[in-house]
Design a protein around this motif. Structure first.
Motif, PDB file in Angstrom:
ATOM      1  N   MET A  80      33.976 -49.389 -22.377  1.00  0.00           N
ATOM      2  CA  MET A  80      34.733 -50.371 -21.603  1.00  0.00           C
ATOM      3  C   MET A  80      35.691 -49.713 -20.601  1.00  0.00           C
ATOM      4  N   TRP A  81      35.491 -48.442 -20.340  1.00  0.00           N
ATOM      5  CA  TRP A  81      36.200 -47.741 -19.289  1.00  0.00           C
ATOM      6  C   TRP A  81      35.205 -47.476 -18.167  1.00  0.00           C
ATOM      7  N   PRO A  82      35.697 -47.271 -16.934  1.00  0.00           N
ATOM      8  CA  PRO A  82      34.766 -46.936 -15.860  1.00  0.00           C
ATOM      9  C   PRO A  82      33.964 -45.680 -16.217  1.00  0.00           C
ATOM     10  N   ASP A  83      32.688 -45.715 -15.929  1.00  0.00           N
ATOM     11  CA  ASP A  83      31.781 -44.617 -16.259  1.00  0.00           C
ATOM     12  C   ASP A  83      31.738 -44.353 -17.762  1.00  0.00           C
ATOM     13  N   GLY A  84      31.885 -45.405 -18.561  1.00  0.00           N
ATOM     14  CA  GLY A  84      31.953 -45.243 -20.001  1.00  0.00           C
ATOM     15  C   GLY A  84      30.659 -45.528 -20.736  1.00  0.00           C
ATOM     16  N   PHE A  85      29.524 -45.537 -20.017  1.00  0.00           N
ATOM     17  CA  PHE A  85      28.232 -45.779 -20.650  1.00  0.00           C
ATOM     18  C   PHE A  85      27.820 -44.530 -21.424  1.00  0.00           C
ATOM     19  N   ARG A  86      27.562 -44.681 -22.714  1.00  0.00           N
ATOM     20  CA  ARG A  86      27.199 -43.541 -23.556  1.00  0.00           C
ATOM     21  C   ARG A  86      25.849 -43.804 -24.221  1.00  0.00           C
ATOM     22  N   GLN A  87      25.109 -42.757 -24.433  1.00  0.00           N
ATOM     23  CA  GLN A  87      23.843 -42.867 -25.145  1.00  0.00           C
ATOM     24  C   GLN A  87      23.608 -41.586 -25.932  1.00  0.00           C
ATOM     25  N   GLU A  88      22.945 -41.745 -27.080  1.00  0.00           N
ATOM     26  CA  GLU A  88      22.557 -40.576 -27.871  1.00  0.00           C
ATOM     27  C   GLU A  88      21.292 -40.913 -28.628  1.00  0.00           C
ATOM     28  N   ASN A  89      20.482 -39.895 -28.875  1.00  0.00           N
ATOM     29  CA  ASN A  89      19.225 -40.151 -29.582  1.00  0.00           C
ATOM     30  C   ASN A  89      19.464 -40.102 -31.092  1.00  0.00           C
ATOM     31  N   LEU A  90      18.440 -40.470 -31.823  1.00  0.00           N
ATOM     32  CA  LEU A  90      18.556 -40.605 -33.277  1.00  0.00           C
ATOM     33  C   LEU A  90      18.879 -39.288 -33.959  1.00  0.00           C
ATOM     34  N   SER A  91      18.290 -38.190 -33.521  1.00  0.00           N
ATOM     35  CA  SER A  91      18.564 -36.907 -34.184  1.00  0.00           C
ATOM     36  C   SER A  91      20.017 -36.484 -33.994  1.00  0.00           C
ATOM     37  N   ASP A  92      20.590 -36.730 -32.811  1.00  0.00           N
ATOM     38  CA  ASP A  92      21.999 -36.398 -32.591  1.00  0.00           C
ATOM     39  C   ASP A  92      22.903 -37.272 -33.458  1.00  0.00           C
ATOM     40  N   ARG A  93      22.538 -38.543 -33.577  1.00  0.00           N
ATOM     41  CA  ARG A  93      23.361 -39.450 -34.386  1.00  0.00           C
ATOM     42  C   ARG A  93      23.301 -39.074 -35.862  1.00  0.00           C
ATOM     43  N   ILE A  94      22.147 -38.686 -36.358  1.00  0.00           N
ATOM     44  CA  ILE A  94      22.029 -38.268 -37.754  1.00  0.00           C
ATOM     45  C   ILE A  94      22.846 -36.998 -37.996  1.00  0.00           C
ATOM     46  N   ASN A  95      22.837 -36.079 -37.035  1.00  0.00           N
ATOM     47  CA  ASN A  95      23.628 -34.856 -37.180  1.00  0.00           C
ATOM     48  C   ASN A  95      25.125 -35.139 -37.158  1.00  0.00           C
ATOM     49  N   ARG A  96      25.552 -36.089 -36.317  1.00  0.00           N
ATOM     50  CA  ARG A  96      26.974 -36.392 -36.176  1.00  0.00           C
ATOM     51  C   ARG A  96      27.490 -37.252 -37.321  1.00  0.00           C
ATOM     52  N   HIS A  97      26.797 -38.357 -37.626  1.00  0.00           N
ATOM     53  CA  HIS A  97      27.173 -39.291 -38.694  1.00  0.00           C
ATOM     54  C   HIS A  97      25.898 -39.708 -39.426  1.00  0.00           C
ATOM     55  N   PRO A  98      25.550 -39.055 -40.515  1.00  0.00           N
ATOM     56  CA  PRO A  98      24.250 -39.294 -41.162  1.00  0.00           C
ATOM     57  C   PRO A  98      24.044 -40.706 -41.688  1.00  0.00           C
ATOM     58  N   THR A  99      25.107 -41.453 -41.940  1.00  0.00           N
ATOM     59  CA  THR A  99      24.945 -42.789 -42.513  1.00  0.00           C
ATOM     60  C   THR A  99      24.819 -43.881 -41.452  1.00  0.00           C
ATOM     61  N   TRP A 100      25.178 -43.595 -40.231  1.00  0.00           N
ATOM     62  CA  TRP A 100      25.199 -44.639 -39.200  1.00  0.00           C
ATOM     63  C   TRP A 100      23.844 -45.247 -38.869  1.00  0.00           C
TER      64      TRP A 100
END
Length: 149
Positions: A80-100
């Motif tokens: 919700m900030w300018p240029d605040g669009f974020r994306q990440e793939n499934l492998s990065d998300r599992i590495n960062r937060h395995p339960t998400w």
């Protein structure tokens, strides 16, 4: 003419189930957990009431997906900030937060309302095999369609 049965709050008996997600497919586990949280496995199920059980999922970090989803499945959000669009793939998300990833899949399968917010509070997900819910004596839940680990 017989009356339709409607469960009362005092009639609902909640059980604790434990699910080992090690080596299981993400979507298959999510559908079974969502069914338990909603209470659809019980004869007294009613869509307007929370008749579901508590669910503890362990080894969520060791969940598997089919195909090339680890790289192709993308999670999007905006800060919700300018240029605040974020994306990440499934492998990065599992590495960062395995339960998400498992939590997001289950949350998408329950009602998006006050009722769904009450149901999701009965879900406990842990990345490893340790969990603090042994005092509740959770029962191992057997699935019909999940892979044998």
């Amino acid at each position: 003419m017989a009356k339709t049965y409607s469960p009362k709050a005092a009639d609902i008996k909640r059980e604790w189930h434990i699910i080992d997600a090690k080596g299981q497919t993400l979507g298959r586990v999510a559908t079974e957990v969502a069914t338990l949280l909603r209470g659809k496995h019980k004869a007294m199920y009613s869509p307007h009431m929370d008749t579901g059980d508590f669910v503890v999922v362990i080894n969520a970090a060791e969940i598997v997906v089919s195909g090339n989803k680890l790289n192709d499945k993308i999670y999007y959000h905006h800060t919700m900030w300018p240029d605040g669009f974020r994306q990440e793939n499934l492998s990065d998300r599992i590495n960062r937060h395995p339960t998400w990833p498992l939590f997001d899949a289950i949350k998408g399968m329950i009602p998006h309302s006050k009722l769904g917010r009450a149901m999701i509070k009965k879900l406990k997900i842990y990345a490893g095999a340790e969990h603090p819910h042994s005092a509740q004596q959770p029962k191992e839940y057997e699935f019909k369609y999940l892979k044998e680990s």
